[in-house]
Every structure is written in structure tokens, then in C-alpha cells.
Design a protein around this motif. Sequence first.
Motif, PDB file in Angstrom:
ATOM      1  N   ALA A 122      -4.439   7.593   4.910  1.00  0.00           N
ATOM      2  CA  ALA A 122      -5.852   7.943   4.741  1.00  0.00           C
ATOM      3  C   ALA A 122      -6.797   6.847   5.208  1.00  0.00           C
ATOM      4  O   ALA A 122      -7.865   7.140   5.764  1.00  0.00           O
ATOM      5  CB  ALA A 122      -6.128   8.289   3.284  1.00  0.00           C
ATOM      6  N   THR A 123      -6.432   5.577   4.997  1.00  0.00           N
ATOM      7  CA  THR A 123      -7.375   4.480   5.272  1.00  0.00           C
ATOM      8  C   THR A 123      -7.062   3.679   6.530  1.00  0.00           C
ATOM      9  O   THR A 123      -7.932   2.964   7.031  1.00  0.00           O
ATOM     10  CB  THR A 123      -7.438   3.510   4.077  1.00  0.00           C
ATOM     11  N   HIS A 124      -5.855   3.780   7.030  1.00  0.00           N
ATOM     12  CA  HIS A 124      -5.487   2.969   8.201  1.00  0.00           C
ATOM     13  C   HIS A 124      -5.123   3.796   9.439  1.00  0.00           C
ATOM     14  O   HIS A 124      -5.522   3.455  10.548  1.00  0.00           O
ATOM     15  CB  HIS A 124      -4.315   2.045   7.855  1.00  0.00           C
TER      16      HIS A 124
ATOM     17  N   ARG B 175      -2.241   6.040   0.987  1.00  0.00           N
ATOM     18  CA  ARG B 175      -3.343   5.118   1.290  1.00  0.00           C
ATOM     19  C   ARG B 175      -3.283   4.648   2.738  1.00  0.00           C
ATOM     20  O   ARG B 175      -4.320   4.560   3.412  1.00  0.00           O
ATOM     21  CB  ARG B 175      -3.285   3.920   0.341  1.00  0.00           C
TER      22      ARG B 175
ATOM     23  N   PRO C 299      -8.234   7.090  10.336  1.00  0.00           N
ATOM     24  CA  PRO C 299      -9.498   6.595  10.905  1.00  0.00           C
ATOM     25  C   PRO C 299      -9.356   6.045  12.317  1.00  0.00           C
ATOM     26  O   PRO C 299     -10.293   6.114  13.116  1.00  0.00           O
ATOM     27  CB  PRO C 299      -9.909   5.485   9.925  1.00  0.00           C
TER      28      PRO C 299
ATOM     29  N   SER D 168       0.841  -1.206   0.000  1.00  0.00           N
ATOM     30  CA  SER D 168       0.000   0.000   0.000  1.00  0.00           C
ATOM     31  C   SER D 168       0.870   1.247   0.000  1.00  0.00           C
ATOM     32  O   SER D 168       1.929   1.287   0.638  1.00  0.00           O
ATOM     33  CB  SER D 168      -0.911   0.009   1.225  1.00  0.00           C
TER      34      SER D 168
END
Length: 291
Positions: free
Chosen positions: A199-201, A196, A204, A192
Motif C-alpha cells: 500500500a505505501t511502497h 503496508r 504509489p 513492515s
Amino acid sequence: MPRKSKKKAASKSMTVDIIRRFASNKTAMAAFVFLILVALVAIFADVIVDYNVSITQNITERFKAPGKAHILGTDAFGRDVLARIIHGSRISLLIGLGTTSVSLIIACILGSAAAYYGNMVDNVIMRCIDVLISIPSILLTICLVSILGSNAFNLGVALMIGQIPSFTKIVRSTVLNVKGSDYIEAARACGSSDARIIATHILPNALGPIIVQGTMNISGAILTASGLSFIGLGCQPPAPEWGVMLSEAKEKMLMYPYLAIIPGIAIVLTALGFNLMGDGLRDALDPKLKD
């Protein structure tokens, strides 16, 4: 059960648990309901009462006491106080929510980049932040408004810049606690990209403290905006902003106290609502408080 299904189920269970604990906090729920009502009033302000009623002068109606014709009375220029309070809610919420949201987005980018990459990137970003944070935020805001000019937009820009340093430090410290987790290493091993992963791991899983701080900062932004408008460095008359209303009422407040009391109550209740909701969110998101 597939791995993704288990992950979704766990996430849903956690979300339900957070909502349940927040809903069990009666004070936070009361504040939440009140803020929803304020937001609805701000959204449908033009439907409730025409904007022109809040700014059009009518000298023959000046200083009317609260009554049937004017529920909250009229001011020194014959403008309906209730109409100004209603349309002022839109300005205050736009300033509070808008400046905090934009500053949070910028802070998330700067803070996560500083924490994730470290070394030179961290040093450059955080030294710039240290310079800004060494200046009291209210003083920085006043200086920026004085340079840019006194109006609602420039006030919003100044408030946004003033909030970025503290938000960036919070985001950085939160991301530092998350970035060493096993699932981050697994994401890297899967190939990844850094963007990414962040932003995604990372973000959040670091949103709890950020959301709580952001909620509480909204009340600070509303209070600061009203204070600067009161001294003439924010919104300008005849804008129906609560700080402007207080400023216009100060010379007549002994004879007509409702002119100062009503916008003052609006400011206090809205700021208190965001603070109480922030407290409730903090308690709901804190895993140590799980029963």
C-alpha cells in the motif's frame, strides 16, 4: 538535511515537474479544462435546470427548433434537449468514473497480490483473469446486462467486471517491475507487513501507467454505456442519458437532425477529452520525455 525531508523535497520536485510538463501540453490542458466544465455541469445540474424538465413530457412543445425558449430545441415528447444533455452528463460521468474507479481498486488488490506473492497465488488469480480476458469485454458486458437486467446500475456493474481483467494485468506487470527494488527489500528488513509494503511502497510507485490506463478507459466506458443504452441494454427511457437520446432520435433524425447531432457531439467530445487528457498524462509521467 534529514532523510525524510530530502525524500519529501524530491517527491515535491517530481510532482511539480509532472504538473509543469502536463501544463505545457496545450491539447491536454484544453481537454482538462473542458472536462472540468463538464464535471461542474454534472455536479450542479439540478441548480442549472430542474431534473423534471428533462423527463416531463409536453406534447404541445414537441419538435420545437432551437431558439430562445429552448436553446437546443425539444424532442418528440416536448422535453427540453438542453436539460436532457445537462442531466445526461451526470449519468455518463458517474458510469465512466464510477465503474473505472471501482474496477481499478479491485484490480490493484488482485494484481498487486499476484505480483507480490507469486507462485500459487499468482497462478490462481491470473488463470481466472485469463478466462475472463479471453471473452471480448463488450460481449461479456452484454451477457452480464442481459442476465442482470437492463438498467443503469446493472450496466455499471457489467462495465466494472468487464474492465477488471485488463486492469489486473497492467497492475501485475507494473508491480513486478517495482517489487524487486532496494527500498522494498529495506522495508521488509524493517519489519513492515506485506499489506503496508504494497500500500505505501509498491502501488504509489506503480501508479503512473495505472492512472493513464484508467483515464483512457473512462472514455471507453462512456462510449460502451451509450452504445448499450442505444440498443436498449443500458439506461432506459425516460432517463436523460445520451445513448437513450440517440436511440429516441434515430427515427426522426432526417427531419430533425439536431436530436441526434447534439447528444452525439456530447458523447464524442467527452470521450475525446478523456483520451487527450490520458495522452497528456502519459507524456507527463514518462521519464523518457523529460527535457
